[in-house]
Scaffold this motif. Structure first.
Motif, PDB file in Angstrom:
ATOM      1  N   ARG A 158      47.095  69.640 106.490  1.00 58.28           N
ATOM      2  CA  ARG A 158      46.997  69.673 105.018  1.00 58.28           C
ATOM      3  C   ARG A 158      46.950  71.134 104.548  1.00 58.28           C
ATOM      4  O   ARG A 158      47.622  71.517 103.599  1.00 58.28           O
ATOM      5  N   TYR A 159      46.129  71.909 105.243  1.00 59.42           N
ATOM      6  CA  TYR A 159      45.990  73.318 104.845  1.00 59.42           C
ATOM      7  C   TYR A 159      47.346  74.022 104.951  1.00 59.42           C
ATOM      8  O   TYR A 159      47.737  74.771 104.051  1.00 59.42           O
ATOM      9  N   ARG A 160      48.065  73.734 106.048  1.00 60.45           N
ATOM     10  CA  ARG A 160      49.380  74.389 106.247  1.00 60.45           C
ATOM     11  C   ARG A 160      50.344  73.995 105.127  1.00 60.45           C
ATOM     12  O   ARG A 160      51.084  74.826 104.596  1.00 60.45           O
ATOM     13  N   ALA A 161      50.312  72.728 104.747  1.00 56.58           N
ATOM     14  CA  ALA A 161      51.222  72.254 103.682  1.00 56.58           C
ATOM     15  C   ALA A 161      50.901  72.952 102.356  1.00 56.58           C
ATOM     16  O   ALA A 161      51.797  73.374 101.618  1.00 56.58           O
ATOM     17  N   LEU A 162      49.622  73.101 102.082  1.00 52.50           N
ATOM     18  CA  LEU A 162      49.227  73.761 100.829  1.00 52.50           C
ATOM     19  C   LEU A 162      49.618  75.243 100.860  1.00 52.50           C
ATOM     20  O   LEU A 162      50.157  75.779  99.886  1.00 52.50           O
ATOM     21  N   GLU A 163      49.358  75.876 101.995  1.00 51.11           N
ATOM     22  CA  GLU A 163      49.709  77.284 102.153  1.00 51.11           C
ATOM     23  C   GLU A 163      51.196  77.512 101.893  1.00 51.11           C
ATOM     24  O   GLU A 163      51.590  78.458 101.212  1.00 51.11           O
ATOM     25  N   GLN A 164      51.988  76.620 102.476  1.00 54.91           N
ATOM     26  CA  GLN A 164      53.437  76.728 102.317  1.00 54.91           C
ATOM     27  C   GLN A 164      53.830  76.655 100.839  1.00 54.91           C
ATOM     28  O   GLN A 164      54.631  77.444 100.348  1.00 54.91           O
ATOM     29  N   LEU A 165      53.210  75.716 100.136  1.00 54.57           N
ATOM     30  CA  LEU A 165      53.532  75.546  98.717  1.00 54.57           C
ATOM     31  C   LEU A 165      53.101  76.769  97.899  1.00 54.57           C
ATOM     32  O   LEU A 165      53.870  77.278  97.079  1.00 54.57           O
ATOM     33  N   VAL A 166      51.877  77.254  98.120  1.00 50.33           N
ATOM     34  CA  VAL A 166      51.406  78.364  97.275  1.00 50.33           C
ATOM     35  C   VAL A 166      52.144  79.661  97.609  1.00 50.33           C
ATOM     36  O   VAL A 166      52.394  80.482  96.724  1.00 50.33           O
ATOM     37  N   ARG A 167      52.560  79.809  98.862  1.00 48.10           N
ATOM     38  CA  ARG A 167      53.353  80.991  99.219  1.00 48.10           C
ATOM     39  C   ARG A 167      54.705  80.956  98.505  1.00 48.10           C
ATOM     40  O   ARG A 167      55.167  81.963  97.978  1.00 48.10           O
ATOM     41  N   ALA A 168      55.314  79.780  98.504  1.00 49.75           N
ATOM     42  CA  ALA A 168      56.615  79.646  97.830  1.00 49.75           C
ATOM     43  C   ALA A 168      56.461  79.946  96.338  1.00 49.75           C
ATOM     44  O   ALA A 168      57.309  80.616  95.730  1.00 49.75           O
ATOM     45  N   GLN A 169      55.349  79.488  95.759  1.00 50.78           N
ATOM     46  CA  GLN A 169      55.136  79.745  94.324  1.00 50.78           C
ATOM     47  C   GLN A 169      54.929  81.247  94.068  1.00 50.78           C
ATOM     48  O   GLN A 169      55.446  81.800  93.094  1.00 50.78           O
ATOM     49  N   SER A 170      54.164  81.901  94.953  1.00 50.69           N
ATOM     50  CA  SER A 170      53.929  83.341  94.760  1.00 50.69           C
ATOM     51  C   SER A 170      55.251  84.108  94.836  1.00 50.69           C
ATOM     52  O   SER A 170      55.504  85.023  94.036  1.00 50.69           O
ATOM     53  N   LEU A 171      56.075  83.724  95.813  1.00 47.61           N
ATOM     54  CA  LEU A 171      57.373  84.405  95.951  1.00 47.61           C
ATOM     55  C   LEU A 171      58.209  84.206  94.684  1.00 47.61           C
ATOM     56  O   LEU A 171      58.820  85.144  94.164  1.00 47.61           O
TER      57      LEU A 171
ATOM     58  N   THR B 283      46.150  66.971  95.039  1.00 49.54           N
ATOM     59  CA  THR B 283      45.994  68.432  94.953  1.00 49.54           C
ATOM     60  C   THR B 283      47.371  69.095  94.964  1.00 49.54           C
ATOM     61  O   THR B 283      47.672  69.955  94.123  1.00 49.54           O
ATOM     62  N   LEU B 284      48.219  68.660  95.910  1.00 49.32           N
ATOM     63  CA  LEU B 284      49.572  69.232  95.971  1.00 49.32           C
ATOM     64  C   LEU B 284      50.311  68.993  94.658  1.00 49.32           C
ATOM     65  O   LEU B 284      51.034  69.864  94.165  1.00 49.32           O
ATOM     66  N   ASP B 285      50.079  67.821  94.073  1.00 46.07           N
ATOM     67  CA  ASP B 285      50.763  67.482  92.819  1.00 46.07           C
ATOM     68  C   ASP B 285      50.327  68.439  91.690  1.00 46.07           C
ATOM     69  O   ASP B 285      51.170  68.955  90.956  1.00 46.07           O
ATOM     70  N   VAL B 286      49.023  68.678  91.586  1.00 46.45           N
ATOM     71  CA  VAL B 286      48.552  69.586  90.521  1.00 46.45           C
ATOM     72  C   VAL B 286      49.109  70.992  90.758  1.00 46.45           C
ATOM     73  O   VAL B 286      49.592  71.654  89.829  1.00 46.45           O
ATOM     74  N   VAL B 287      49.052  71.446  92.013  1.00 50.08           N
ATOM     75  CA  VAL B 287      49.567  72.795  92.317  1.00 50.08           C
ATOM     76  C   VAL B 287      51.050  72.869  91.953  1.00 50.08           C
ATOM     77  O   VAL B 287      51.507  73.844  91.341  1.00 50.08           O
ATOM     78  N   GLY B 288      51.783  71.815  92.297  1.00 49.92           N
ATOM     79  CA  GLY B 288      53.220  71.781  91.979  1.00 49.92           C
ATOM     80  C   GLY B 288      53.459  71.832  90.476  1.00 49.92           C
ATOM     81  O   GLY B 288      54.369  72.507  90.000  1.00 49.92           O
ATOM     82  N   ARG B 289      52.636  71.127  89.716  1.00 51.44           N
ATOM     83  CA  ARG B 289      52.825  71.109  88.249  1.00 51.44           C
ATOM     84  C   ARG B 289      52.486  72.455  87.621  1.00 51.44           C
ATOM     85  O   ARG B 289      53.142  72.886  86.672  1.00 51.44           O
TER      86      ARG B 289
END
Ligand code: SF4
Length: 478
Positions: free
Chosen positions: A348-361, A309-315
């Motif tokens: 897991r939720y925290r890790a995903l949140e961190q990634l999507v927040r960074a992407q939004s910024l 999931t993290l990989d797809v979000v990252g891509r």
């Protein structure tokens, strides 16, 4: 969907002469429009009904009454159980018979016993009913109800039934009427918009519908929710790219980046299909904003599944992602599966949140320096000296309030600052007034509200029983 139903219920009752109450304590009727999709929906409903019993008892002790009605998908699911557990409820109706509400209220009033009426099939399309809009410039337009899919975490198909599409001619006609009434933006609403029309002719007509709606004279923006990655066809991307009013924003639910979990969810697409769709979107709509929904901690999800999931979000690099920790909905297949330990899911939720927040910024930062068209929506919730608007990509932007523009108007402004959840713009350099903006400005100048139809309280319609005089109606979206 429930918010849209609330608007329909309010519109239906207002067309009969009822008006919204400013608060619950002055209301003569409380209508709870429930949503079984929400977490703890049962507990919330029965908690609210317990609170309303006290209010009803107090009103009756004074010689008056408080009518209580319960509708929506939890009502469709629980039916008469509601009046068994809360016999002080007057009316229970389901998702398919909203139009029957006035008749049911009358029956409860004359019989003085609870009235429960649920039907299995849709009686009339909700959009055929009058609607009350929350704001002047925007309207939800239902194009389809129900869902033919069977995602194992979702209660919707059990409560809303199979897909039923509304005739294109009726959708376009409603949009025309809304534009005549000052609406400049519509959001087409369905559980799976990509299969729109399949029940009518055997194939999807969503791309044609987008073009037809987008061509309505006077309409500025068209949005839609929600598409399904399995049914998404390229003709929709072409329709988006070739119809200037259709916004460059695609909300494409991912739910999980792991094929194994997607299979367990009965989401019949795979990560490669999802990523290919994103790639094609970026080719045809290079400026499109992408948003999504993701569930973390679905039963059986392993660390490896989650890293996919993290990989797809990252891509992909989403502009915004709505992330949820999985929670079981009674009556769904996934609720019967072995659940994960919350201590495993939380990091897991925290890790995903961190990634999507960074992407939004990152996405908001990329807007800095650009002059963007904003549809002004409302005063800022936190700072009254600002207005809030949306880009065509649905990014939230705050800008200084000023003379000559109001919620409902379209402005062009330069973005000067970015943060995770929004961007900041300077004062507008161009303003395009709309009928909605002018009406809002007049309402505000008269001491009114920026919401549509912020009507004063009025008496009940003629013909209602004597004790119902001056009834007023708050509608609580589920
Ligand atoms: Fe529920 Fe799946 Fe249908 Fe969406 S597509 S409404 S998640 S069953």
């Amino acid at each position: 969907m429930n918010t849209h139903d609330s608007g329909r219920v309010a519109g239906l009752l207002e067309s009969l002469g009822w008006r919204a109450a400013p608060d619950e304590s002055s209301a003569d009727m409380v209508l709870l429009n429930t949503c079984a999709v929400r977490e703890n929906a049962d507990n919330k409903l029965y908690g609210a009904l317990g609170h309303l019993k006290a209010a009803k008892d107090a009103r009756q002790a004074e010689g008056g009454d408080l009518t209580i009605a319960v509708g929506g998908c939890l009502a469709q699911k629980d039916g008469a159980t509601i009046t068994e557990r809360a016999p002080w409820v007057d009316v229970v109706y389901g998702t398919h018979n909203i139009a029957a509400l006035p008749r049911l209220l009358e029956a409860a009033d004359s019989q003085q016993i609870p009235v429960v009426e649920l039907v299995e099939a849709l009686e009339s399309f909700p959009s055929a009913l009058p609607a009350k809009r929350e704001v002047r410039h925007h309207a939800w337009v239902s194009i389809q109800v129900g869902c033919d899919n069977s995602c194992t975490f979702c209660i919707v198909p059990a409560l809303r039934g199979p897909e039923v599409s509304r005739r294109p001619v009726d959708v376009v006609e409603e949009v025309r009427r809304l534009v005549d009434d000052g609406v400049v933006e519509v959001t087409l609403l369905g559980q799976n918009v990509n299969s729109y029309g399949r029940d009518l002719t055997g194939r999807s007509h969503f791309a044609e519908l987008l073009r037809d709606v987008g061509a309505v004279d006077g309409l500025e923006r068209v949005r839609f929710t929600s598409p399904h990655p399995r049914d998404f066809t390229e003709d929709v991307l072409h329709a988006m790219a070739e119809t200037p009013t259709v916004c460059e924003h695609l909300h494409l639910p991912l739910q999980s980046g792991s094929d194994r979990v997607l299979r367990a969810m009965r989401r019949s697409y795979r990560r490669d299909r999802y990523l290919a769709l994103v790639e094609r979107t970026r080719e045809l709509l290079p400026d499109a904003a992408l948003t999504t929904d993701i569930i973390v901690g679905f039963p059986g999800e392993t660390d490896e599944d989650f890293s996919e999931t993290l990989d797809v979000v990252g891509r992909v690099g989403f502009d915004q992602a709505f992330t949820f920790v999985y929670s079981p909905r009674p009556g769904t297949p996934a609720a019967e599966m072995e659940q994960l330990d919350p201590d495993v899911v939380r990091p897991r939720y925290r890790a995903l949140e961190q990634l999507v927040r960074a992407q939004s910024l990152e996405k908001h930062t990329a807007l800095v320096g650009r002059d963007l068209e904003l549809l002004l929506e409302s005063p800022s919730r936190t700072d009254p000296s600002r207005l809030s608007g949306r880009t065509r990509g649905n990014h939230l932007v705050h800008l200084p309030a000023g003379d000559g523009y109001a919620p409902g108007d379209l402005v062009t402004a330069r973005v000067v600052e970015a943060s995770t959840h929004y961007a900041i713009a300077a004062a507008p350099t161009q303003v395009r007034r709309t009928a909605a903006g002018r009406a809002t400005e007049l309402a505000l100048a008269a001491g009114g509200d920026w919401h549509a139809d912020a009507a004063p309280v009025v008496t009940a319609p003629e013909g209602l029983p004597a004790h119902a005089a001056a009834r007023r109606l708050p509608v609580h979206p589920g």
